[in-house]
Design a protein around this motif. Structure first.
Motif: not given
Length: 535
Positions: A456-465, A477-494
């Motif tokens: 939960a703490e790490l998720t608060n820091h996931v912003t485009p800024y 090879g991704l940007s914050p608006f790529s469809p694949e970015a969400g799962p990649v970020i979620g896996h790394e946060l976990a």
């Protein structure tokens, strides 16, 4: 001459005579002849193997649990009964070791326990579904419970009191090294052969221990005794309820579960009833006069708390190395080997040399500090940590474990009569097991809780800024608006949240280990625990 004069003459003559000489008091009875002129090596091997049988089985099975999950088509909460059934059964029977030893005889109880444990190991390997496995694991726990207390008591009897340090060092090789080697052996057998081999490995060890014990363990007279059935029932319910709470609390959300609340209430009230009823009762199922020995009480408390740190560490290391770092089971198991080797060497040096020259309480304190230091070093791990960076702090803790075990047990048993070794060893081993169960339960709960908090703490820091997020996604090879970015970020946060949770647990275990130090102030220095130098 009158009768009075004759009587007076006799009386005066009697008064002037020397009093009869008193017989000298009978000489004191000779001290009881020891069972052994010198400890027979085959018997020493037998009892060490016996201890290895029981302790090894606690950890060797853990590595094979994921494979049993698929073999029995069980859910994760169902498969844990393979572990908890063994632990609960062993915990209920272990404090009865002294009673069973008196009732059946030490030799008969040991041979029955080894045989039953070996046969139930074979049946576990032949299990065809989860229900049959749980039943056979219950039998394994029942027969395995007396093995460690009996082994310790036999070794203490076989060695004179001034050589108990040496005896405990030998015993410690099995009791402390086996659970560390277990995951490595279990991982290899599971990967190379089958999960069933983690049970079949007990067959040759059990047969060898049985043959040696038959040949070298002497008979003892069996004493007639009454069974305190009420005390027995209270003890079984109290220990069984406590173990159930510790084993199932995490999966049932602790006190949010009515079943866990009921189990806790039952454990508290039956424990209180057992002590209130049996405190001054000479024929209680357990001799509670043992608790009047200050050193035994302090030593038992220390080994209980140390069980939390040792078994808690052992429970999370497979999760850390396999689930988070991706090590295969056989490689993850070898992480325990350096610590085991260092522990064995330190145990031998402590029992053979150091305990001669140092106050055992200082050795216990040094062991606690080193064990805590090694664990606290692990609290700085990150996801890039390599094999030897994990193993080296474990070796530091291994030195501490070797320094801790022998002196603590020597102090705890220094003033216990040899006739009570079986009973005292049963209580001592039970509390170490309860400490281990508590450690596993607490670190499992902490892992889940701290992972959620950090995620939960790490998720608060996931912003485009976030300036660190953009380069991380760009490398993939991704940007914050790529469809694949969400799962990649979620896996790394976990992964990062789990790493931080493991760091928290290492901190917790290190602090818990240091918290044992005040117990040393309640111990008195024993008169005889050191080896007497040869002349």
């Amino acid at each position: 001459m009158s009768a009075e004069q004759r009587a007076g003459g006799k009386g005066s003559k009697g008064r002037g005579a020397k009093p009869p000489r008193k017989r000298p008091p009978p000489p004191p009875p000779p001290p009881p002849k020891p069972e052994f002129d010198r400890p027979p090596i085959p018997l020493v091997i037998a009892v060490v193997l016996t201890a290895v049988l029981e302790v090894l089985d606690i950890t060797i099975v853990n590595v094979a649990i994921p494979h049993m999950l698929g073999a029995f088509s069980a859910t994760p909460d169902q498969i844990t009964w393979i572990l908890t059934s063994y632990i609960v059964a062993a915990a209920v029977v272990m404090p009865l070791t002294g009673y069973l030893s008196t009732w059946l005889g030490r030799r008969r109880l040991l041979l029955l326990s080894i045989s039953g444990f070996t046969i139930s190991s074979v049946l576990c390997g032949l299990s065809w579904n989860l229900e049959s496995m749980v039943v056979f694991r219950l039998a394994q726990g029942v027969f395995g419970a007396p093995l460690v207390p009996l082994s310790q008591a036999i070794l203490l009897d076989a060695f004179p009191r001034e050589k108990h340090g040496q005896a405990l060092a030998i015993f410690g090789l099995g009791i402390m090294v086996a659970p560390v080697i277990g995951p490595a052996l279990g991982g290899y057998l599971t990967e190379a052969y089958s999960w069933r081999m983690v049970f079949y490995i007990n067959i040759p060890i059990g047969i060898l221990a049985l043959l040696l014990a038959v040949g070298y363990l002497p008979q003892r007279a069996i004493r007639e005794m009454r069974t305190d059935w009420v005390g027995l029932a209270l003890l079984i319910v109290a220990v069984g309820a406590l173990q159930f709470v510790l084993d199932q609390g995490q999966m049932r959300d602790w006190f949010n579960s009515k079943l866990i609340v009921a189990g806790t209430i039952i454990a508290i009230f039956t424990t209180a009833a057992f002590f209130l009823r049996g405190w001054n009762k000479p024929d209680n199922i357990i001799d509670l006069s043992l608790l009047k020995d200050r050193n035994f009480v302090a030593g038992t408390l220390a080994i209980t708390l140390f069980g939390i740190s040792l078994f808690g560490w052992m429970a999370i290391m497979p999760l850390f190395s396999q689930r988070l770092l991706g090590y295969p089971a056989d490689v993850a198991g070898t992480l325990f080997i350096p610590r085991g080797i260092v522990s064995a060497i330190t145990l031998a040096i402590t029992g053979g040399i150091l305990i001669r020259f140092f106050d055992p309480r200082w050795l216990v304190g040094a062991g606690l500090v080193l064990t805590a230091a090694g664990t606290l070093m692990m609290a700085h791990f990150n996801l890039q940590v390599d094999y030897w960076s994990i193993a080296t702090p474990g070796m530091v803790s291994g030195v501490g474990t070797g320094l801790f075990f022998v002196p603590l047990t020597a102090v705890a048993f220094a003033s216990i009569a040899s006739s009570k070794y079986d009973e005292a060893s049963g209580v001592y081993s039970l509390m170490r097991g309860i400490g281990g169960s508590a450690g596993i339960a607490v670190v499992s709960w902490l892992f889940v809780r701290q992972t959620h908090i950090h995620f939960a703490e790490l998720t608060n820091h996931v912003t485009p800024y976030n300036q660190d997020l953009l380069p991380y996604l760009a490398d993939k090879g991704l940007s914050p608006f790529s469809p694949e970015a969400g799962p990649v970020i979620g896996h790394e946060l976990a992964r990062q949240a789990q790493m931080l949770a493991f760091n928290d647990i290492f901190w917790f275990i290190g602090i818990c280990t240091l918290a044992i130090l005040p117990v040393l102030f309640f111990m008195s220095k024993p008169k005889k625990v050191a080896l007497i130098p040869a002349h």
